[in-house]
Design a protein around this motif. Structure first.
Motif, PDB file in Angstrom:
ATOM      1  N   ALA A 122       0.780  -1.257  -0.063  1.00 29.78           N
ATOM      2  CA  ALA A 122      -0.018   0.039   0.136  1.00 29.78           C
ATOM      3  C   ALA A 122       0.955   1.265   0.079  1.00 29.78           C
ATOM      4  CB  ALA A 122      -1.094  -0.082   1.076  1.00 29.78           C
ATOM      5  N   ALA A 123       2.105   1.107   0.608  1.00 31.08           N
ATOM      6  CA  ALA A 123       2.976   2.435   0.648  1.00 31.08           C
ATOM      7  C   ALA A 123       3.327   2.624  -0.573  1.00 31.08           C
ATOM      8  CB  ALA A 123       4.074   2.020   1.646  1.00 31.08           C
ATOM      9  N   LEU A 124       3.715   1.661  -1.429  1.00 28.19           N
ATOM     10  CA  LEU A 124       3.910   1.983  -2.994  1.00 28.19           C
ATOM     11  C   LEU A 124       2.897   2.541  -3.842  1.00 28.19           C
ATOM     12  CD1 LEU A 124       6.007  -1.290  -3.405  1.00 28.19           C
ATOM     13  CD2 LEU A 124       7.063   0.826  -2.905  1.00 28.19           C
ATOM     14  N   LEU A 125       1.673   2.051  -3.311  1.00 31.97           N
ATOM     15  CA  LEU A 125       0.547   2.496  -4.330  1.00 31.97           C
ATOM     16  C   LEU A 125      -0.137   3.740  -3.828  1.00 31.97           C
ATOM     17  CD1 LEU A 125      -1.337  -1.270  -4.105  1.00 31.97           C
ATOM     18  CD2 LEU A 125      -0.277  -0.104  -6.155  1.00 31.97           C
ATOM     19  N   LYS A 126       0.157   4.402  -2.727  1.00 33.19           N
ATOM     20  CA  LYS A 126      -0.153   5.525  -2.348  1.00 33.19           C
ATOM     21  C   LYS A 126       0.031   6.648  -3.490  1.00 33.19           C
ATOM     22  CE  LYS A 126      -0.770   4.752   2.343  1.00 33.19           C
ATOM     23  NZ  LYS A 126      -0.489   4.900   3.919  1.00 33.19           N
ATOM     24  N   GLY A 127       1.152   6.415  -4.191  1.00 31.75           N
ATOM     25  CA  GLY A 127       1.524   7.404  -5.118  1.00 31.75           C
ATOM     26  C   GLY A 127       0.709   7.359  -6.655  1.00 31.75           C
ATOM     27  N   ASN A 128      -0.235   6.427  -6.727  1.00 26.55           N
ATOM     28  CA  ASN A 128      -0.702   6.190  -7.924  1.00 26.55           C
ATOM     29  C   ASN A 128      -1.807   7.107  -8.170  1.00 26.55           C
ATOM     30  OD1 ASN A 128      -2.452   4.961  -9.862  1.00 26.55           O
ATOM     31  ND2 ASN A 128      -1.259   3.266  -9.908  1.00 26.55           N
ATOM     32  N   ALA A 129      -1.965   7.894  -9.148  1.00 29.38           N
ATOM     33  CA  ALA A 129      -3.067   8.896  -9.274  1.00 29.38           C
ATOM     34  C   ALA A 129      -4.299   8.330  -9.424  1.00 29.38           C
ATOM     35  CB  ALA A 129      -2.508   9.805 -10.279  1.00 29.38           C
ATOM     36  N   HIS A 130      -4.348   6.872 -10.003  1.00 27.76           N
ATOM     37  CA  HIS A 130      -5.518   6.212 -10.443  1.00 27.76           C
ATOM     38  C   HIS A 130      -6.179   5.527  -9.149  1.00 27.76           C
ATOM     39  CE1 HIS A 130      -4.531   6.948 -14.697  1.00 27.76           C
ATOM     40  NE2 HIS A 130      -3.232   6.458 -14.455  1.00 27.76           N
ATOM     41  N   LEU A 131      -5.736   5.619  -8.146  1.00 28.38           N
ATOM     42  CA  LEU A 131      -6.152   4.970  -6.952  1.00 28.38           C
ATOM     43  C   LEU A 131      -6.392   6.184  -5.919  1.00 28.38           C
ATOM     44  CD1 LEU A 131      -3.647   1.959  -6.563  1.00 28.38           C
ATOM     45  CD2 LEU A 131      -6.157   2.002  -7.540  1.00 28.38           C
ATOM     46  N   GLU A 132      -7.413   5.763  -5.102  1.00 26.80           N
ATOM     47  CA  GLU A 132      -8.041   6.567  -3.909  1.00 26.80           C
ATOM     48  C   GLU A 132      -7.847   5.807  -2.699  1.00 26.80           C
ATOM     49  OE1 GLU A 132     -11.978   8.829  -2.744  1.00 26.80           O
ATOM     50  OE2 GLU A 132     -11.889   7.951  -4.892  1.00 26.80           O
ATOM     51  N   LEU A 133      -7.236   6.264  -1.686  1.00 26.34           N
ATOM     52  CA  LEU A 133      -7.476   5.213  -0.287  1.00 26.34           C
ATOM     53  C   LEU A 133      -8.743   5.421   0.191  1.00 26.34           C
ATOM     54  CD1 LEU A 133      -5.721   3.880   1.873  1.00 26.34           C
ATOM     55  CD2 LEU A 133      -5.518   6.192   2.863  1.00 26.34           C
ATOM     56  N   VAL A 134      -9.310   4.169   0.597  1.00 29.48           N
ATOM     57  CA  VAL A 134     -10.591   4.230   1.032  1.00 29.48           C
ATOM     58  C   VAL A 134     -10.577   3.757   2.638  1.00 29.48           C
ATOM     59  CG1 VAL A 134     -12.893   2.751   1.029  1.00 29.48           C
ATOM     60  CG2 VAL A 134     -11.666   3.446  -1.112  1.00 29.48           C
ATOM     61  N   GLN A 135      -9.617   2.625   2.932  1.00 31.81           N
ATOM     62  CA  GLN A 135      -9.679   2.317   4.498  1.00 31.81           C
ATOM     63  C   GLN A 135      -8.479   1.398   4.616  1.00 31.81           C
ATOM     64  OE1 GLN A 135     -13.699   1.264   5.687  1.00 31.81           O
ATOM     65  NE2 GLN A 135     -12.914   0.939   7.627  1.00 31.81           N
ATOM     66  N   THR A 136      -7.893   1.211   5.824  1.00 33.00           N
ATOM     67  CA  THR A 136      -7.150   0.441   6.331  1.00 33.00           C
ATOM     68  C   THR A 136      -7.334  -0.066   7.533  1.00 33.00           C
ATOM     69  OG1 THR A 136      -4.531  -0.102   6.531  1.00 33.00           O
ATOM     70  CG2 THR A 136      -5.492   2.275   6.976  1.00 33.00           C
ATOM     71  N   ASP A 137      -6.831  -1.218   8.003  1.00 37.93           N
ATOM     72  CA  ASP A 137      -7.037  -1.917   9.329  1.00 37.93           C
ATOM     73  C   ASP A 137      -5.802  -1.239   9.977  1.00 37.93           C
ATOM     74  OD1 ASP A 137      -5.187  -3.501   8.467  1.00 37.93           O
ATOM     75  OD2 ASP A 137      -6.204  -5.221   9.393  1.00 37.93           O
ATOM     76  N   GLY A 138      -4.752  -0.895   9.426  1.00 39.85           N
ATOM     77  CA  GLY A 138      -3.738  -0.312  10.052  1.00 39.85           C
ATOM     78  C   GLY A 138      -2.524  -1.528  10.449  1.00 39.85           C
ATOM     79  N   ALA A 139      -3.027  -2.763  10.116  1.00 42.08           N
ATOM     80  CA  ALA A 139      -2.154  -3.791  10.479  1.00 42.08           C
ATOM     81  C   ALA A 139      -1.758  -4.558   9.340  1.00 42.08           C
ATOM     82  CB  ALA A 139      -2.761  -4.664  11.617  1.00 42.08           C
ATOM     83  N   ASN A 140      -2.885  -4.961   8.648  1.00 39.10           N
ATOM     84  CA  ASN A 140      -2.959  -5.985   7.487  1.00 39.10           C
ATOM     85  C   ASN A 140      -3.328  -5.632   6.037  1.00 39.10           C
ATOM     86  OD1 ASN A 140      -2.296  -8.446   9.541  1.00 39.10           O
ATOM     87  ND2 ASN A 140      -4.304  -7.759  10.222  1.00 39.10           N
ATOM     88  N   TRP A 141      -4.289  -5.015   6.118  1.00 36.40           N
ATOM     89  CA  TRP A 141      -4.816  -4.619   4.609  1.00 36.40           C
ATOM     90  C   TRP A 141      -5.094  -3.210   4.471  1.00 36.40           C
ATOM     91  CZ3 TRP A 141      -9.762  -2.292   5.022  1.00 36.40           C
ATOM     92  CH2 TRP A 141     -10.302  -2.690   5.838  1.00 36.40           C
TER      93      TRP A 141
END
Length: 151
Positions: A122-141
């Motif tokens: 997820a840390a690598l995907l956060k810079g992708n302009a085609h994606l928007e962060l919805v939710q995380t459990d902060g530990a796994n997904w």
């Protein structure tokens, strides 16, 4: 088997249509999500999903690689250089890997509503302009929504 409530709630689409999820780097999740009623883009295919692959490879140059019974994996590959933002390979006879450049790949090409990744990916995907962060459990997904329009 049921999804955790947080993830089940986050997987809602605007049109209340069934969610289609692209699972990155987590083979167990690829198998578990369909059991809990969630549609996944990648998984086990007795017949190759040729339409999916032709959307990525319209000239069919790599058909010999993906025209098989397959377990389809999506892996992140930061080392992929422009202009290509993905690569199709077969690490073994019953598997096909779609390697994608995490910051540039347009996940709309996969016809998915969401991308599900572990925290490291997820840390690598956060810079992708085609994606928007919805939710995380902060530990796994971490769950991203694939942006429907432009960037």
């Amino acid at each position: 088997m049921q999804l955790v409530a947080e993830l089940r709630s986050a997987l809602r689409t605007q049109a209340d249509a069934p969610a289609r999820v692209a699972v990155v780097n987590e083979d167990l999740w690829v198998s578990a999500l369909p059991i809990s009623g969630v549609g996944v883009v990648n998984g086990f295919f007795y017949d190759p999903p040729l339409r999916f692959w032709r959307d990525l490879d319209p000239e069919g140059k790599l058909e010999a690689v993906y025209n098989r019974y397959q377990f389809m994996q999506i892996k992140l590959a930061s080392e992929l250089m422009a202009p290509g933002d993905f690569q199709i390979s077969s690490p073994r006879m019953d598997a096909v890997t779609l390697s994608v450049q995490p910051e540039r790949f347009d996940f709309r090409k996969l016809h998915a509503n969401f991308v599900l990744a572990n925290l490291q990916d997820a840390a690598l995907l956060k810079g992708n302009a085609h994606l928007e962060l919805v939710q995380t459990d902060g530990a796994n997904w971490t769950l991203f929504r694939v942006r429907a329009g432009g960037t």
